[in-house]
Motif scaffolding. Structure first.
Motif: not given
Length: 261
Positions: A83, A85, A91, A94-98, A102, A105-106, A109
């Motif tokens: 989690h 976000h 904080k 940045s959120k996962k880009k389209k 995945t 992104f992991c 993070v």
């Protein structure tokens, strides 16, 4: 390549789904026995696997982070990685880009997590279990120098033999650091072939470097090998109970408990 054996193992792992129907999905979890855990995931929920991975296998445990001092620290790391976000420490991520996978992104993070406290001060090890998935960390957020990046399988081992000095024994030992007699708690080198024996505080202070709340790593005075202080923490569980390293209660809680608030 033979598997590394680690005592008092606490790890947070990343699974990757190899099933064509669900290929690309990931799962983050906690375990004290990675070999047993991956079998449970692939056998299904009825055999102890998670419901999110059940009937979607086969799964591959591609990466595991270990070296946590206890299960609570590892579980909080797991929660924050799951989690990012929601965690107040992440904080800035940045959120996962389209267009971003995945898995990528992991890893992104994770690289950010290892840069911030309290995790950046823990003696963690980044271990790739599946070499086909080895990925370079972003240059701008490489893991701290004291965190080794390795690959190969690992076997968890429970400590069965006593490791602390028996205070009831008539044998008087001498601290190899200060030269004084050891009449309370003692600690030995993590290398079983080394006969170094010292006061817990003496050894920790000899490892401690300026600016550190707790030691990260140090060189044994006898065998002259460099070891992570976390290896001593795992071998001598609870050894911080009687330590005084000028660390505040707030800092200690932050270091070991991480955050899920």
């Amino acid at each position: 390549m033979s598997a590394d054996t680690i005592e008092n193992f606490y790890g947070v792992y990343l699974l990757y789904c190899l099933n064509i129907k669900y290929k690309g999905r990931t799962y983050i979890g906690y375990t004290v026995d990675p070999n047993r855990r991956i079998k449970q995931h692939n056998k299904g929920k009825q055999f102890g696997g998670a419901w999110k991975t059940s009937n979607k296998g086969p799964w591959s445990m591609v990466l595991i982070i270990h070296g946590f001092p206890n299960d609570i620290s590892a579980l909080r790391f797991e929660w924050a990685w799951q989690h990012p976000h929601v965690s107040r420490r992440l904080k800035h991520v940045s959120k996962k880009k389209k267009t971003e996978k995945t898995f990528d992104f992991c890893i992104r993070v994770l690289s950010e997590m290892l840069q911030v406290g309290p995790w950046c001060r823990l003696p963690l090890c980044i271990r790739w279990l599946n070499q086909d998935f080895i990925t370079d960390f972003p240059v701008c957020s490489l893991p701290p120098l004291h965190m080794p990046i390795c690959n190969g399988s690992v076997v968890s081992k429970k400590v069965t033999k006593p490791t602390l000095t028996d205070n009831k024994s008539n044998i008087i030992q001498t601290c190899d650091v200060c030269g004084e007699k050891i009449i309370t708690q003692a600690i030995k080198c993590v290398n079983y072939n080394c006969d170094l024996t010292a006061h817990l505080l003496c050894l920790s202070n000899s490892f401690l470097k300026p600016g550190e709340y707790i030691p990260i790593e140090g060189r044994c005075l006898k065998c002259e090998n460099i070891y992570l202080w976390g290896d001593y923490v795992r071998k001598y569980k609870g050894c911080y109970n009687n330590m005084n390293l000028s660390i505040s209660i707030q800092d200690a809680n932050e270091l070991y408990m991480s955050d899920s608030e």
